[in-house]
Structure formats: C-alpha cells, structure tokens
Design an enzyme around this catalytic site. Structure first.
Site, PDB file in Angstrom:
ATOM      1  N   GLY A  63       0.855  -1.217  -0.304  1.00 33.94           N
ATOM      2  CA  GLY A  63      -0.088   0.007  -0.009  1.00 33.94           C
ATOM      3  C   GLY A  63       0.704   1.390   0.143  1.00 33.94           C
ATOM      4  O   GLY A  63       2.008   1.273   0.337  1.00 33.94           O
ATOM      5  N   CYS A  64       0.334   2.414  -0.469  1.00 34.79           N
ATOM      6  CA  CYS A  64       0.857   3.718  -0.553  1.00 34.79           C
ATOM      7  C   CYS A  64       1.445   3.904   0.806  1.00 34.79           C
ATOM      8  O   CYS A  64       2.776   4.370   0.909  1.00 34.79           O
ATOM      9  CB  CYS A  64       0.324   4.817  -1.091  1.00 34.79           C
ATOM     10  SG  CYS A  64      -1.497   4.967  -0.595  1.00 34.79           S
ATOM     11  N   TYR A  65       0.508   4.183   1.903  1.00 32.75           N
ATOM     12  CA  TYR A  65       1.031   4.522   3.191  1.00 32.75           C
ATOM     13  C   TYR A  65       2.212   3.799   3.760  1.00 32.75           C
ATOM     14  O   TYR A  65       3.223   3.843   4.413  1.00 32.75           O
ATOM     15  CB  TYR A  65       0.100   4.818   4.039  1.00 32.75           C
ATOM     16  CG  TYR A  65      -1.131   5.923   3.803  1.00 32.75           C
ATOM     17  CD1 TYR A  65      -0.551   7.266   3.913  1.00 32.75           C
ATOM     18  CD2 TYR A  65      -2.292   5.839   3.682  1.00 32.75           C
ATOM     19  CE1 TYR A  65      -1.453   8.376   3.678  1.00 32.75           C
ATOM     20  CE2 TYR A  65      -3.255   6.692   3.523  1.00 32.75           C
ATOM     21  CZ  TYR A  65      -2.838   7.906   3.351  1.00 32.75           C
ATOM     22  OH  TYR A  65      -3.769   8.952   3.162  1.00 32.75           O
TER      23      TYR A  65
END
Length: 300
Positions: free
Chosen positions: A112-114
């Site tokens: 995921g990005c975060y």
C-alpha cells in the site's frame, strides 16, 4: 516478450500502469475492449493467456480473479489489499524482501502507498535495533486525493469536496495497518493517522521518535538502501517539505530530521501515491519478474 494482462485497466492504478508499459518492446499487453471487460469468459481467457497478470481491482474482485486462474505458468501481481499479509504471497517491496525473491515469485502483493513509506523507514531501523521491535509508534501521513479512487477524485475535481484537507480512519482500523505491522518487524500495530489533501497526487509519511539519534538513523537508512536507484536517503535544507515533492515520479525519498540535543527525530518519507505507492511499484516488480533492471521504464 512477456504477455501482460491488467485486470482493472480502466481504474486509476491500471491506467497508470498501462502508461508505463505502453510502447515498451519487452511487453505485449493483452487488452479487452469495453464490451468484454466484464465478461467472465473473456476475463478468464485473458487471465490464463498472460504470463503476468496485474490485478487493479477491489479486494473481493481480486480474490475472485485469482480463483479464475488455472494456468500454472501465469504469475500475478495484486495491487489490492487482499493478499498483502496472505500466506504464499511475496510482499512486493524488493528493497526489503530481496530482488531475487520478487524476481522468482509466482504471487506478488503490491504494498500500500502509506505502508510503503512507513515500512521503508521503520524496517531497517528495527533490523539494526535502533528501534525496538516492541516500540509503540505513531505515524502521521497525508496523501493526494487520487489515492481515494474515482469517487474521491470526482468529489475533489468537481468542487464538491467541502474542505482542502481532511483526516480520516478515526476508528484506528485503516486497511494498511496489518501490513505495516507484519512487514516492519514491530510487535505492536502503529497508531496511524492518515489524511487527504486537495492535491491530485503526492504523499508524505511522518514518524516522530523519542530517544533515537537522527544521525545514526540516517546513516543506517543510507547503508540499507545504498545502490538503490529507486529508494534514496536525502538531505533537505528547506524549511518545508511539500506533499508534491515526489509527484509524478516513481522513486521514494527518505529524510531524517533531528533536534540539536539528539533526543528527538522525525522520519519522513516522500513519494507519489500513484508511483512507488501503487503503479510504479507494480511495474518495478514486473520488471524483476521479466528479468529486467527494476527501474526500467520508471520515472525515477
């Protein structure tokens, strides 16, 4: 030539992946027209005809797509949350799990990005014992609205969004937390406070720490990512680091800021939520799986 089918190519992540692959002679893109995009038989055929399938789908649809694959030679990169902590799936962060492992994997789950920013900062420091595995960390982050998918993009770009900034996931149960815990080396889930800003793309992930020497943390991260063409540890002399710092690029830049006494520091990651945070990361894994240099075709 590697045959690639992007299932969910009409979505934001799929479109970004396709833009990075279009015109590249190493790949032959398998495409379905609009009339067959949701046809189960046509999708099954495309899934099983590809050398590598990239899933850009909601979680349940991603699981269904994997179940449709019966060709043992078909390899999968899943950009959804569905398999990021699943048994038998390789976490698609080559800098952490090993480039050779990703290159040989049959099933790869895109980070995921975060969590990309969080894990990139924390995992090397846990491995070096600068952060204890039992530490209880807080993480603050802000993303461009493109990370929220078509509905959020439409809300912000139509002017319907009531504010320029909002915090969310106030239940403390954001879907990235399980992978942040699993792949960072921590034994306690971080307290994660994400937010979204009225800018299309970009991301800052910020982790405040007490009792960690900033110089040692910076040196450790520099050593860990030495030689990487995608993840770099940077010095930053400006007063402000903006959310757009890495917008439009597929790299990840890491920063460590500390106070003069050496008692407090902030670990900061800057990335594009659609780059290293999504589509760029998928293409990085695809390159390795196809036997290519990982940065090929990326905007680093």
């Amino acid at each position: 030539m590697t045959r690639v089918f992007i299932d969910g190519a009409a979505g934001t992540t799929g479109l970004e992946i396709e833009s990075r692959l279009t015109g590249r002679p190493e790949f032959d893109l398998v495409r379905l027209d609009d009339a067959h995009r949701k046809d189960a038989g046509a999708r099954r055929d495309a899934l099983n005809a590809a050398d590598v399938v990239i899933l850009c789908l909601p979680d349940d649809a991603a699981r269904e797509a994997v179940a449709l694959i019966d060709n043992p030679a078909t390899r999968v990169i899943d950009a959804s949350t569905a398999h990021r902590t699943a048994k038998g799936w390789t976490f698609g962060f080559p800098e952490l799990v090993g480039r050779d492992i990703v290159a040989q994997a049959k099933r790869v789950s895109n980070p995921g990005c975060y969590s990309t920013g969080f894990i990139a900062l924390v995992a090397p420091l846990v491995r070096a014992s600068l952060i204890g595995g039992g530490a209880r960390l807080s993480c603050y982050a802000v993303s461009g609205y493109s990370g929220g998918g078509k509905a959020m993009i439409a809300e912000f770009e139509s002017g319907a969004a009531p504010t320029a900034w909002r915090t969310y996931a106030l239940s403390l149960a954001h879907k990235h937390v399980p992978e942040m815990l699993r792949h960072s080396g921590l034994t306690h889930a971080p307290l994660f406070a994400p937010s979204v800003a009225a800018t299309h793309r970009g991301m800052i992930v910020d982790i405040p720490l007490f009792g960690v020497d900033a110089a040692k943390a910076r040196d450790t991260l520099s050593w860990f990512y030495e030689g990487s063409k995608i993840v770099r540890v940077r010095e930053f002399d400006e007063a402000n680091l903006t959310i757009e710092h890495m917008a439009g690029r597929d790299g990840l830049e890491l920063f460590v800021f500390g106070n003069a006494e050496g008692t407090q520091c902030r670990l900061v990651a800057a990335l594009d939520n659609l780059g290293k945070g999504a589509s760029g990361a998928a293409v990085q894994s695809l390159n390795l799986m196809a036997g290519l240099p990982e940065e090929t075709g990326l905007r680093v």
